[in-house]
Write an enzyme that holds these catalytic residues in place. Sequence first.
Site, short mmCIF file in Angstrom:
data_model
loop_
_atom_site.label_atom_id
_atom_site.label_comp_id
_atom_site.label_asym_id
_atom_site.label_seq_id
_atom_site.Cartn_x
_atom_site.Cartn_y
_atom_site.Cartn_z
CG HIS A 183 -27.05 -6.91 -120.31
ND1 HIS A 183 -26.29 -6.97 -119.19
CD2 HIS A 183 -27.41 -8.20 -120.55
CE1 HIS A 183 -26.17 -8.22 -118.77
NE2 HIS A 183 -26.85 -8.98 -119.58
CD GLU A 205 -30.17 -10.76 -121.31
OE1 GLU A 205 -31.02 -10.14 -120.67
OE2 GLU A 205 -29.08 -11.12 -120.82
CG HIS A 263 -33.55 -11.39 -117.54
ND1 HIS A 263 -33.44 -11.18 -116.18
CD2 HIS A 263 -32.28 -11.54 -117.99
CE1 HIS A 263 -32.16 -11.19 -115.84
NE2 HIS A 263 -31.43 -11.41 -116.91
#
Length: 225
Positions: A53, A105, A109
Amino acid sequence: MKFLVLCFIMIFFIYAPNNSIAQYDYLKMVEQWPPVTCLNLPCVRNPKNFSLHGLWPSHLSGRSPMNCPPLGGFQITSVQTLFPRINNSWPEIKKGEEERFWREEWDKHGTCSQSKFPVFDYFKLALDIKDRVNILQALIDHNVQPSSTITYDYALVSKALELKTGKAPELRCIQPNGQGPVYLHEVGICLDRDGINFQDCLQTQRQKDRVVKLCDNNKFYLKPL
Ligand SMILES: *[C@@H]1O[C@H](CO)[C@@H](O)[C@H](O)[C@H]1NC(C)=O
Ligand SMILES: *[C@@H]1O[C@H](CO)[C@@H](O)[C@H](O)[C@H]1NC(C)=O
């Protein structure tokens, strides 16, 4: 004058940590269990394995950093040499929209650890960490088998992974529609800032984080493939 200097010093300490990059304490690599991601919707990809993920720079206390000011945007060409590895280990399983998933992502992040890990290094690190721990095999080795009849608890599943990494993982569950069976959905593996040594995932998340609490307060299933 003294007062002004004091003001500047205070403003510096209040705002500096937010402006500077790479303010995080540890890294958390999170993998999902595809049968549970696809519980309520048909998925176009169905890997027979845990799949990535993300890799999340995290804080020991307070909210983890997200959406840090990017130094450079995600380009698919930056990860070209990681193909086909990245596409196998980090698929976007619902719609097959890999490029969008990786960009999201990175934006959310990856940007928060970009001073240490620019785009290519960030994605390579996540893949390398995944390959250091075969999560599914670790569970099976400890007799945690995918099953529609047997339930497991936090201590047992956590132990299965501790036997491989020496450190406590984070277990993340879902309960569709807020009732009925609880399913293990994701597993987090935590490492130091440099992504080298495993470390315990934060114990406080078990009391704080809704999806972690779900695993902690219930017996849960590891849904069959
Ligand atoms: C990843 O692999 C899938 C399945 O083989 C393929 O359909 C998809 O186009 C690939 N994604 C990219 C970004 O190449
Ligand atoms: C599942 O993923 C792990 C970790 O990346 C890898 O070591 C293993 O070979 C994979 N298993 C299968 C069946 O692909």
